[in-house]
Design an enzyme around this catalytic site. Sequence first.
Site, PDB file in Angstrom:
ATOM      1  N   LYS A  51       0.811  -1.219   0.000  1.00 55.57           N
ATOM      2  CA  LYS A  51       0.000   0.000   0.000  1.00 55.57           C
ATOM      3  C   LYS A  51       0.845   1.271   0.000  1.00 55.57           C
ATOM      4  O   LYS A  51       0.604   2.175  -0.785  1.00 55.57           O
ATOM      5  CB  LYS A  51      -0.926   0.046   1.226  1.00 55.57           C
ATOM      6  N   ARG A  96      -9.676   1.640   8.946  1.00 57.47           N
ATOM      7  CA  ARG A  96      -9.300   0.256   9.246  1.00 57.47           C
ATOM      8  C   ARG A  96     -10.298  -0.439  10.147  1.00 57.47           C
ATOM      9  O   ARG A  96     -10.149  -1.634  10.410  1.00 57.47           O
ATOM     10  CB  ARG A  96      -7.941   0.247   9.963  1.00 57.47           C
ATOM     11  N   ARG A 140      11.448  -6.211   5.018  1.00 53.62           N
ATOM     12  CA  ARG A 140      11.408  -4.788   5.363  1.00 53.62           C
ATOM     13  C   ARG A 140      12.014  -4.556   6.749  1.00 53.62           C
ATOM     14  O   ARG A 140      12.639  -3.535   7.003  1.00 53.62           O
ATOM     15  CB  ARG A 140       9.958  -4.293   5.324  1.00 53.62           C
ATOM     16  N   ARG A 168      11.856  -1.475  11.150  1.00 54.37           N
ATOM     17  CA  ARG A 168      10.615  -1.070  11.808  1.00 54.37           C
ATOM     18  C   ARG A 168      10.348  -1.942  13.018  1.00 54.37           C
ATOM     19  O   ARG A 168      10.407  -3.165  12.946  1.00 54.37           O
ATOM     20  CB  ARG A 168       9.439  -1.180  10.825  1.00 54.37           C
ATOM     21  N   ARG A 178      -0.454  -8.413  13.538  1.00 53.59           N
ATOM     22  CA  ARG A 178      -0.988  -7.390  12.633  1.00 53.59           C
ATOM     23  C   ARG A 178      -1.863  -8.023  11.554  1.00 53.59           C
ATOM     24  O   ARG A 178      -2.887  -7.464  11.177  1.00 53.59           O
ATOM     25  CB  ARG A 178       0.154  -6.593  11.996  1.00 53.59           C
TER      26      ARG A 178
HETATM   27  P1  AMP Z   1       0.784   0.879   8.584  1.00 55.79           P
HETATM   28  O1  AMP Z   1       2.069   1.545   8.267  1.00 55.79           O
HETATM   29  O2  AMP Z   1      -0.365   1.418   7.784  1.00 55.79           O
HETATM   30  O3  AMP Z   1       0.857  -0.622   8.514  1.00 55.79           O
HETATM   31  O4  AMP Z   1       0.445   1.239  10.101  1.00 55.79           O
HETATM   32  C1  AMP Z   1       1.321   0.887  11.139  1.00 55.79           C
HETATM   33  C2  AMP Z   1       0.587   0.854  12.481  1.00 55.79           C
HETATM   34  O5  AMP Z   1       0.022   2.149  12.747  1.00 55.79           O
HETATM   35  C3  AMP Z   1      -0.600  -0.094  12.538  1.00 55.79           C
HETATM   36  O6  AMP Z   1      -0.207  -1.420  12.830  1.00 55.79           O
HETATM   37  C4  AMP Z   1      -1.401   0.543  13.666  1.00 55.79           C
HETATM   38  O7  AMP Z   1      -0.837   0.279  14.935  1.00 55.79           O
HETATM   39  C5  AMP Z   1      -1.241   2.020  13.382  1.00 55.79           C
HETATM   40  N1  AMP Z   1      -2.290   2.499  12.465  1.00 55.79           N
HETATM   41  C6  AMP Z   1      -2.128   2.956  11.192  1.00 55.79           C
HETATM   42  N2  AMP Z   1      -3.302   3.303  10.648  1.00 55.79           N
HETATM   43  C7  AMP Z   1      -4.246   3.048  11.591  1.00 55.79           C
HETATM   44  C8  AMP Z   1      -5.665   3.177  11.626  1.00 55.79           C
HETATM   45  N3  AMP Z   1      -6.365   3.626  10.569  1.00 55.79           N
HETATM   46  N4  AMP Z   1      -6.292   2.819  12.777  1.00 55.79           N
HETATM   47  C9  AMP Z   1      -5.607   2.384  13.846  1.00 55.79           C
HETATM   48  N5  AMP Z   1      -4.292   2.213  13.862  1.00 55.79           N
HETATM   49  C10 AMP Z   1      -3.599   2.547  12.754  1.00 55.79           C
END
Ligand code: AMP
Length: 193
Positions: A14, A89, A128, A134, A145
């Site tokens: 994404k 989400r 990654r 990360r 996740r």
């Molecule tokens: P991502 O980089 O989009 O995978 O996001 C990394 C982490 O940020 C996720 O595992 C969540 O802990 C938090 N996060 C990102 N977007 C959201 C969202 N829309 N709602 C809740 N937590 C989020």
Amino acid sequence: MTRLLLIGAPGAGKGTQAVRLAETFGIPAVSTGDIFRYNVKNETELGKLAKSFMDRGEYVPDSVTNDLVRSRLAEADAAAGFLLDGYPRTAEQVVELDGMLEAAGTQLDAVVLLTADTDEVVRRLLNRAVEQGRADDTEDVIRRRLEVYEEQTAPLINVYASRNLVVTIDGLGEVAEVTGRITAALAARGISA
Ligand code: AMP
């Protein structure tokens, strides 16, 4: 005036596609994950709170995430369109986003669903972890996740499908190839840059 959502499991690509699509369409990519990581890095109050959830692979609470997106979408550059990466989400976030769009008198043009099989996703995320370090890319947290995605986010696909907004794209392949698939599928729906 293009308003898009990008949805898909962690590791589906994404973030990478969001940057490219935002450039193609001339709209800002709004990634909640990136905004949270920026705050974690700068040790803001929001960052401290977000980190406690992110490190465990859990979602940051809806109230916090919704406020963040509401203020980001109120910024001038988002008036002419945006691409949301990683939001909504949860079902509650969908309701909130619906409210924000309605208040602005706008609506979504499409929801791009990026697919990738689980083995590939885990492989990418572990890769990654090595490349970017990360904190949430360790094997246990990755597994959590993916679980949280299946429980809370995958059901949203049906919600948007019932509104006839979902464009499903195979996320496997070269980055440029995947971008090409997305832009072609959007163009076929009359959505072009
Ligand atoms: P991502 O980089 O989009 O995978 O996001 C990394 C982490 O940020 C996720 O595992 C969540 O802990 C938090 N996060 C990102 N977007 C959201 C969202 N829309 N709602 C809740 N937590 C989020």
